[in-house]
Scaffold this active site. Structure first.
Site, mmCIF file in Angstrom:
data_model
loop_
_atom_site.group_PDB
_atom_site.id
_atom_site.type_symbol
_atom_site.label_atom_id
_atom_site.label_comp_id
_atom_site.label_asym_id
_atom_site.label_seq_id
_atom_site.Cartn_x
_atom_site.Cartn_y
_atom_site.Cartn_z
ATOM 1 N N ASN A 283 -2.727 11.695 50.899
ATOM 2 C CA ASN A 283 -2.749 10.344 51.479
ATOM 3 C C ASN A 283 -3.828 9.475 50.834
ATOM 4 O OD1 ASN A 283 -0.577 10.564 53.102
ATOM 5 N ND2 ASN A 283 -1.685 10.922 54.997
ATOM 6 N N SER B 198 -3.089 13.321 59.758
ATOM 7 C CA SER B 198 -2.896 12.825 58.390
ATOM 8 C C SER B 198 -4.138 12.112 57.876
ATOM 9 C CB SER B 198 -1.696 11.875 58.339
ATOM 10 O OG SER B 198 -1.868 10.831 59.261
ATOM 11 N N HIS C 118 -1.448 19.832 57.255
ATOM 12 C CA HIS C 118 -0.842 18.499 57.175
ATOM 13 C C HIS C 118 0.533 18.561 56.531
ATOM 14 C CE1 HIS C 118 -0.822 14.282 55.195
ATOM 15 N NE2 HIS C 118 -0.236 14.246 56.366
ATOM 16 N N GLU D 151 -0.658 20.418 53.155
ATOM 17 C CA GLU D 151 -2.072 20.522 52.801
ATOM 18 C C GLU D 151 -2.755 21.388 53.856
ATOM 19 O OE1 GLU D 151 -3.561 16.501 50.696
ATOM 20 O OE2 GLU D 151 -2.718 16.169 52.678
#
Length: 712
Positions: A501, A430, A451, A463
């Protein structure tokens, strides 16, 4: 005799049942278009004028689809509410004519029967559905900021009752054939192989007499008395406002239109439906929700790597049997339908991962979504090992171990030793840059980031992160594999935090800064839920884990700068053993201390942080300050090429972190706000709180030039 027109063919069988087959040339699914009006009109006239006919069956010529709904681009072309209202009225009239035929008309449903497709089926006198898991029925218009506009709001309540109709139309949920039969939505469920025969038999039996449905005493009181119905609608309104925060006008109009039909009759209900449909079509909320639909539809046609063709994935493997590993194995087996090998250092890890899938499938089995045989078949696709046995023929390995760079590099080396030359190594990191994970790889072109978001079986986004040496074939294969898992993949460039993120971290940090300045926990969460997020940032931090946020923050700060530094006071939370929901100790109360059905703040958290709550900001100010950082960073990600387009950035934020769909995503929202207005807000916050609010270069240039991300 067969009279063929472009999208419908009408054939008359020896038993004098007319079979209408809908099959739009060149399309994978049938959708209803306004341009079909003349074809349908001619067909209905032919049916009405043939006195020898005994019945009509409506069926699809597509392999696994009945009718997926109406053509949305037809609505996008409308310039005024009146134009959209006319389209709705035309659909209503067409289906009324179908319903008024003297002949019994039966819909033979296999595959998706959604939106306008279900409205057509509702206008038929009976419905027979195939028992295939591909058969789903629903009215999902609310998800586009609309309501069913061809009689659906009026016919469904009559058929299944007001409460069940409200539930279906307000949520847009889809039901399988067995559920539809239980609801009274379909009359019969049969194997696909005898669908046409069963529908013909039904048509020859004449128009079915609808007996009053058996109702409980409570339902009789609620649906068959004036005060009861009043209570049903007022409760629906109350729950809808609580759920939507008033951000989705379609939901409120649905309740209003159904109520009009119930209280004032069918014709008044239809008129209210068409009018509301036209007005909703012109709302900014519907425009934003339709833009998401078009974007995701378009993305399904793209490989993520230009003309590169994906390799077929026949077998996958997952490293790590934790929550993420278990989730990834689950969607690989149950959605993508591929065999999955899970490797963990301990048997317990494998057992946990297998239990993850068993629990999900068992729930589906108990709800009769799947058969026992189907459940066992899917479970048999997942196997486990504590070594690398069974890895020789794996096409893609997804790594879901701890966020430790040397451990991940070791995994790459192990996979290169035990797997084929073409095997892709996909890391579910992540925060760690993919190029660092691939640093020591013998075949860096096979290394990619994939991800997922937690919980994997529910969160729609992944992702796909390519580093400089990742091959185009690896990207295309990974994107295609993610799609088969039922995910919406966005391809992002390698870099700390990737896209989702990265924008989330600044949003969460700002919420933390506001909390440390004295704003109460529940007030911050309430402000962002009102703005349109599914949960507030403090609740999210408890859900994700305060320790997880603490691990990611230093990585982002080291790579991207001081604006990512988390407030130092958060170390005090971890020192006090507060990791959030998983340890039942965080910002909110859990376990026995929590009140059933109500989230309560753990007031002792303020003392740990050294804060005395002193509310000073209103909800709009809190929401504006948290989202300003996120919007600025989203544009910076576009500036740096982390995301390739505003479209990808919008889809990533909506599906990855629940950015309010009715706003269309960060970039559409910036267009709505006006770039110059966002820059002014950032400048004002910068003067008060410093450089973390400095607008990025792209925003400044666009403000000067008066530009937008999307054409008007």
């Amino acid at each position: 005799m067969t009279d063929t027109v472009s999208s419908f063919s009408l054939s008359i069988r020896d038993d004098k049942v007319a079979v209408i087959t809908m099959d739009i040339p060149g399309e994978s699914m049938n959708v209803l278009k306004a341009s079909f009006a003349d074809e349908i009109d001619a067909m209905l006239k032919q049916l009405a004028n043939d006195s020898t006919l005994k019945g009509v069956v409506f069926i699809s010529g597509k392999k696994d689809s009945f009718i997926a709904g109406a053509d949305i681009s037809m609505l996008d072309a409308c310039q005024t509410a009146e134009q959209a209202e006319t389209i709705a009225a035309m659909g209503q009239q067409m289906f009324d004519r179908l319903e008024q035929l003297r002949l019994p008309v039966v819909a033979a449903i296999h595959g998706p029967c959604l939106g306008g497709g279900l409205e057509l089926a509702l206008a038929c006198h009976a419905r027979v559905a195939s028992s295939s898991p591909k058969t789903v029925l629903g009215l999902p218009e609310v998800q586009l900021g609309l309501l069913p506009g061809s009689g659906g709001t009026q016919r469904l309540p009559k058929l299944v009752g007001v409460q069940k109709a409200l539930d279906m139309i307000l949520t847009g949920k889809q039901v399988r054939a067995a559920q539809a039969k239980k609801l009274g939505l379909v009359d019969e469920v049969v194997p696909e192989s005898i669908l046409l025969d069963a529908a013909v038999k039904k048509a020859l039996a004449g128009k079915p007499r609808r007996e009053a449905k058996k109702q409980s005493l409570l339902d009789k009181l609620l649906e068959n008395t004036g005060p009861g119905r009043k209570l049903v609608f007022s409760q629906a309104l109350k729950q809808t406002l609580k759920k939507t925060q008033g951000n989705y006008p379609a939901a409120l109009r649905i309740i209003e239109v159904i109520q009009t039909g119930v209280e004032q009759g069918y014709q008044k209900g239809l008129a209210a439906e068409a009018k509301a449909f036209g007005q909703l079509c012109m709302t900014p909320e519907s425009a934003a929700l339709r833009s998401i639909f078009f974007a995701t539809t378009q993305m399904k046609k793209e490989s993520g790597a230009g003309d590169a063709k994906p390799r077929k994935v026949r077998k996958a493997a997952v490293l790590g049997g934790g929550l993420m590993g278990g989730g990834i194995a689950n969607v690989s087996a149950t959605k993508a339908g591929v065999a999955v090998r899970i490797k963990d250092i301990a048997e317990q890890g494998i057992n946990n991962a297998l239990k993850y899938s068993f629990d999900i499938l068992n729930k589906k089995y108990k709800k009769r979504f799947i058969s026992k045989a189907e459940m066992q078949k899917q479970l048999l696709l997942i196997t486990g090992t504590t070594d690398y046995s069974g890895f020789h023929d794996v096409d893609i390995v997804v790594e879901a171990v701890f966020e430790d760079l040397s451990l991940k590099q070791q995994m790459v080396a192990d996979i290169e030793q035990h797997c084929a030359e073409h095997t892709i190594f996909a890391s579910n990191t992540s925060s760690l840059p993919i190029h660092k994970i691939a640093e020591k790889a013998a075949r860096p072109e096979n290394v990619i980031g994939l991800h997922y978001f937690s919980p994997v079986d529910k969160m729609p986004l992944v992702e796909v992160i390519a580093h400089e040496k990742t091959s185009a074939e690896t990207i295309a294969t990974t994107v295609a594999f993610a799609r088969k898992q039922g995910k919406t993949p966005i391809v992002v460039k390698d870099g700390a935090g990737f896209y989702v993120n990265r924008i989330l971290a600044l949003y969460m940090n700002e919420a933390a800064n506001i909390l440390l300045a004295g704003e109460p926990v529940e007030k911050i969460d309430r402000a962002l839920v009102k703005f349109g997020f599914p949960v507030g940032p403090v609740t999210l931090l408890d859900e994700v884990g305060i320790d997880v946020g603490a691990k990611i923050s230093p990585i982002l700060t080291a790579e991207l700068g001081e604006r990512f530094a988390a407030p130092a006071a958060f170390d005090k939370l971890l020192a006090d053993g507060r990791k959030g929901k998983k340890t039942e100790k965080g910002f909110y109360l859990y376990g026995k201390a929590a009140k059933k059905g109500k989230k309560l703040v753990d007031e002792s958290v303020y003392a740990v942080l050294g804060v005395t709550p002193a509310p000073a900001l209103n909800g709009e100010e809190i929401a504006s300050r948290c989202t300003a950082q996120m919007l600025n960073e989203a544009v910076r990600c576009l500036e740096e090429g982390i995301i390739a387009s505003a479209r990808g950035g919008d889809i990533g934020a909506i599906f990855g972190i629940g950015f309010p769909p009715f706003l269309g995503g960060p970039f559409r929202y910036i267009d709505k706000l006006g770039v110059n207005n966002l820059v002014a807000t950032l400048r004002q916050l910068e003067s008060r709180f410093g450089s973390r609010f400095t607008p990025c270069d792209t925003l400044l240039k666009m403000a000067t030039a008066g530009e937008r991300f999307y054409p008007q």
